[in-house]
Design a protein around this motif. Structure first.
Motif, mmCIF file in Angstrom:
data_model
loop_
_atom_site.group_PDB
_atom_site.id
_atom_site.type_symbol
_atom_site.label_atom_id
_atom_site.label_comp_id
_atom_site.label_asym_id
_atom_site.label_seq_id
_atom_site.Cartn_x
_atom_site.Cartn_y
_atom_site.Cartn_z
ATOM 1 N N GLU A 67 0.838 -1.197 0.000
ATOM 2 C CA GLU A 67 0.000 0.000 0.000
ATOM 3 C C GLU A 67 0.879 1.254 0.000
ATOM 4 N N VAL A 68 0.889 1.968 -1.119
ATOM 5 C CA VAL A 68 1.629 3.219 -1.254
ATOM 6 C C VAL A 68 0.632 4.304 -1.638
ATOM 7 N N ASN A 69 0.465 5.319 -0.792
ATOM 8 C CA ASN A 69 -0.532 6.339 -1.092
ATOM 9 C C ASN A 69 0.035 7.432 -1.991
ATOM 10 N N THR A 70 -0.787 8.422 -2.297
ATOM 11 C CA THR A 70 -0.392 9.477 -3.233
ATOM 12 C C THR A 70 0.593 10.479 -2.637
ATOM 13 N N TRP A 71 0.971 10.282 -1.382
ATOM 14 C CA TRP A 71 2.016 11.101 -0.761
ATOM 15 C C TRP A 71 3.316 10.307 -0.609
ATOM 16 N N GLY A 72 3.375 9.157 -1.246
ATOM 17 C CA GLY A 72 4.578 8.340 -1.204
ATOM 18 C C GLY A 72 4.785 7.597 0.094
ATOM 19 N N ASP A 73 3.805 7.656 1.016
ATOM 20 C CA ASP A 73 3.906 6.936 2.281
ATOM 21 C C ASP A 73 3.591 5.453 2.058
ATOM 22 N N VAL A 74 4.306 4.603 2.772
ATOM 23 C CA VAL A 74 4.159 3.157 2.605
ATOM 24 C C VAL A 74 3.695 2.542 3.919
ATOM 25 N N LYS A 75 2.710 1.674 3.826
ATOM 26 C CA LYS A 75 2.274 0.917 4.992
ATOM 27 C C LYS A 75 2.917 -0.462 4.906
ATOM 28 N N SER A 76 3.939 -0.683 5.716
ATOM 29 C CA SER A 76 4.679 -1.942 5.630
ATOM 30 C C SER A 76 3.843 -3.093 6.191
ATOM 31 N N ASP A 77 3.908 -4.229 5.519
ATOM 32 C CA ASP A 77 3.192 -5.409 5.996
ATOM 33 C C ASP A 77 4.085 -6.652 6.028
ATOM 34 N N ARG A 78 5.393 -6.475 5.749
ATOM 35 C CA ARG A 78 6.304 -7.613 5.819
ATOM 36 C C ARG A 78 7.737 -7.110 6.035
ATOM 37 N N ASN A 79 8.494 -7.873 6.787
ATOM 38 C CA ASN A 79 9.906 -7.620 7.001
ATOM 39 C C ASN A 79 10.719 -8.599 6.162
ATOM 40 N N VAL A 80 11.593 -8.072 5.347
ATOM 41 C CA VAL A 80 12.443 -8.900 4.490
ATOM 42 C C VAL A 80 13.883 -8.729 4.961
ATOM 43 N N MET A 81 14.515 -9.844 5.346
ATOM 44 C CA MET A 81 15.848 -9.793 5.938
ATOM 45 C C MET A 81 16.881 -10.476 5.054
ATOM 46 N N ASN A 82 18.108 -9.963 5.148
ATOM 47 C CA ASN A 82 19.248 -10.628 4.535
ATOM 48 C C ASN A 82 20.352 -10.789 5.567
ATOM 49 N N ASN A 83 20.937 -11.975 5.588
ATOM 50 C CA ASN A 83 22.099 -12.252 6.409
ATOM 51 C C ASN A 83 23.313 -12.306 5.494
ATOM 52 N N ARG A 84 24.243 -11.398 5.734
ATOM 53 C CA ARG A 84 25.467 -11.388 4.931
ATOM 54 C C ARG A 84 26.662 -11.697 5.820
ATOM 55 N N LEU A 85 27.463 -12.665 5.382
ATOM 56 C CA LEU A 85 28.726 -12.973 6.031
ATOM 57 C C LEU A 85 29.843 -12.580 5.082
ATOM 58 N N CYS A 86 30.757 -11.754 5.569
ATOM 59 C CA CYS A 86 31.822 -11.228 4.720
ATOM 60 C C CYS A 86 33.178 -11.482 5.381
ATOM 61 N N MET A 87 34.108 -12.041 4.617
ATOM 62 C CA MET A 87 35.477 -12.208 5.092
ATOM 63 C C MET A 87 36.410 -11.424 4.173
ATOM 64 N N MET A 88 37.314 -10.659 4.764
ATOM 65 C CA MET A 88 38.248 -9.852 3.998
ATOM 66 C C MET A 88 39.682 -10.258 4.325
ATOM 67 N N LEU A 89 40.487 -10.420 3.258
ATOM 68 C CA LEU A 89 41.920 -10.666 3.404
ATOM 69 C C LEU A 89 42.646 -9.572 2.628
ATOM 70 N N LYS A 90 43.549 -8.871 3.280
ATOM 71 C CA LYS A 90 44.193 -7.717 2.634
ATOM 72 C C LYS A 90 45.653 -7.627 3.053
ATOM 73 N N TYR A 91 46.493 -7.300 2.067
ATOM 74 C CA TYR A 91 47.888 -6.954 2.370
ATOM 75 C C TYR A 91 48.174 -5.606 1.741
ATOM 76 N N ALA A 92 48.494 -4.614 2.565
ATOM 77 C CA ALA A 92 48.699 -3.239 2.102
ATOM 78 C C ALA A 92 50.165 -2.846 2.224
ATOM 79 N N TRP A 93 50.580 -1.920 1.348
ATOM 80 C CA TRP A 93 51.947 -1.400 1.415
ATOM 81 C C TRP A 93 51.945 0.123 1.236
#
Length: 443
Positions: free
Chosen positions: A417-443
């Protein structure tokens, strides 16, 4: 061999196109500060790192750079043939080294009574089909007068609103809760008694405004402007700024015109025909930003909030829409606003722990919208009510080597539901689980 490397890095850096993360407010502080000599040879200092990212997402996301620049999870989408199968529920993973970086700092020369310094920086995140190309991240020089009291920067670097990036491991650097943008600009800084006044004019290159024809820098007919001031003292900094952007969504429109014609029977009839006409349209928006930071020994705290209006070019999920349609074919526009912010805490050096918390709330449009089909937003997403992220991370750092692990939990409140003022009535939560591993060698 060293001369060859310097020459190669310089030539390659001049070849490309822009994007990534890792710096804070980029002015000359991160450039070599060797004593300049008028007419002398410049001092060259190459730098860079090899960086590998592994990431896993539990569902599909709005992202770029082969998924490394992940922002928010996509809404649920169901096929008519199977209403129980969410097409965006598929997980994704990848392992890439394309954010490996090379750069060159230049200093040690004087001209016009100013100390000159420059930076060229590149990575390998440009794309052409299946090829990975060199792209330009930063390329600028600055001139300092009176021991840095006056600084003039010219070239491509971080947008002033993107200064003081949060301390996280992920490539997106807290986006979309933190504005993310690098742009060609002319920037002047004046420093006195702990105060730093900034004025900048910016042009669009990679990070563009959105409109009826998609993302295009042509909407930005005049430079974007930024005005700001911050105060620093004993590790504490607080600042306020205003970003002003004025875009032209269209320069022409098609209207229907009545034309008299004679038919085969000799009768005069009136027909409607399409006519292309020139229109005069413009939308000017203002986005204030407030930020603060505190650093003491191995502890740092950062926080930022922005009342954003039409900021897709800052990698944020809002935009604008049509509020009025006139008989001459022209249209009036109104911005879609959001209140967005984050808090970031970090402690440690060799063993380092980070915590990032971000939140954004859709505030709707300033004026009533004519038609939701005439709303232009980042990734064409129009049904977000709110979003939040919690992101803890831990890293081990020694002698330029870093290994880090980060977990992102991002939730978006979507609604139908999005009205003419751009307001949204949320009815669901959508989640993402992100796992990130970083390996770096800097000089």
């Amino acid at each position: 061999m060293k001369r060859f490397f310097l020459l190669a890095a310089t030539l390659l850096s001049l070849n490309a196109v822009a994007q990534d993360t890792i710096v804070a407010k980029v002015v000359s502080e991160d450039i070599i500060s060797d004593k300049p000599k008028s007419g002398g040879k410049p001092n060259l200092k190459p730098y860079g790192f090899v960086r590998n990212y592994f990431y896993y997402d539990s569902r599909q996301n709005y992202s770029s750079n082969m998924g490394l620049f992940g922002q928010i999870p996509k809404d649920e989408v169901y096929d008519k043939s199977n209403p129980d199968y969410d097409l965006n529920s598929e997980s994704e993973m990848n392992y890439l080294a394309i954010t490996t970086r090379l750069g060159l700092n230049v200093s040690g020369v004087r001209a016009l009574n100013a100390d000159l310094a420059a930076k060229i920086e590149m990575d390998f995140c440009g794309f052409s089909g299946n090829n990975f190309m060199i792209r330009l991240r930063q390329a600028y020089f600055n001139m300092k007068w009176k021991e840095g009291k006056h600084t003039l920067l010219m070239g491509q670097t971080w947008h002033p609103v993107s200064g003081d990036l949060p301390d996280v491991l992920g490539l997106a650097s807290g986006s979309p809760f933190h504005p993310f943008n690098r742009s060609p600009q002319i920037r002047y800084d004046f420093k006195t008694a702990g105060l730093d006044f900034t004025a900048a004019a910016l042009w669009q290159f990679q990070y563009k405004s959105v409109g009826p024809t998609g993302y295009d820098s042509k909407f930005n007919k005049i430079p974007e402007c930024y005005l700001g001031v911050d105060y620093s003292n004993n590790g504490f900094k607080i600042g306020y700024g205003v970003d002003i952007i004025s875009i032209v969504p269209r320069t022409s429109a098609t209207i229907q015109q009545q034309v008299e014609k004679t038919n085969e029977a000799g009768e005069t009839v009136v027909e409607k025909v399409d006519k292309l006409v020139k229109v005069d349209e413009r939308l000017t928006t203002c986005s204030p930003v407030l930020y603060l930071s505190y650093t003491k020994k191995d502890f740092s705290l950062k926080a930022k909030g922005i009342l954003a209006e039409n900021t897709p070019h800052l990698s944020m999920f809002n935009g604008y829409g049509v509020s009025e349609i006139y008989e001459d074919g022209s249209q009036a526009y109104t911005p879609i606003r959001s209140l967005t912010g984050y808090v970031n805490m970090c402690y440690g050096k060799k063993f380092k722990g980070n915590l990032f918390v971000g939140f954004s709330k859709n505030l709707g449009s300033k004026e009533e919208l004519v038609d939701l089909s005439k709303v232009y937003t980042r990734s064409s997403v129009k049904n977000i009510d709110f979003m939040w992220r919690v992101c803890p991370a831990f890293s081990y750092n020694v002698s330029g080597f870093t290994i880090g692990l980060e977990y992102e939990l991002t939730n978006v409140g979507y609604g139908d539901e999005v009205n003419t003022w751009g307001d949204v009535k949320s009815d669901r939560n959508v989640m993402n689980n992100r796992l990130c591993m970083m390996l770096k060698y800097a000089w």
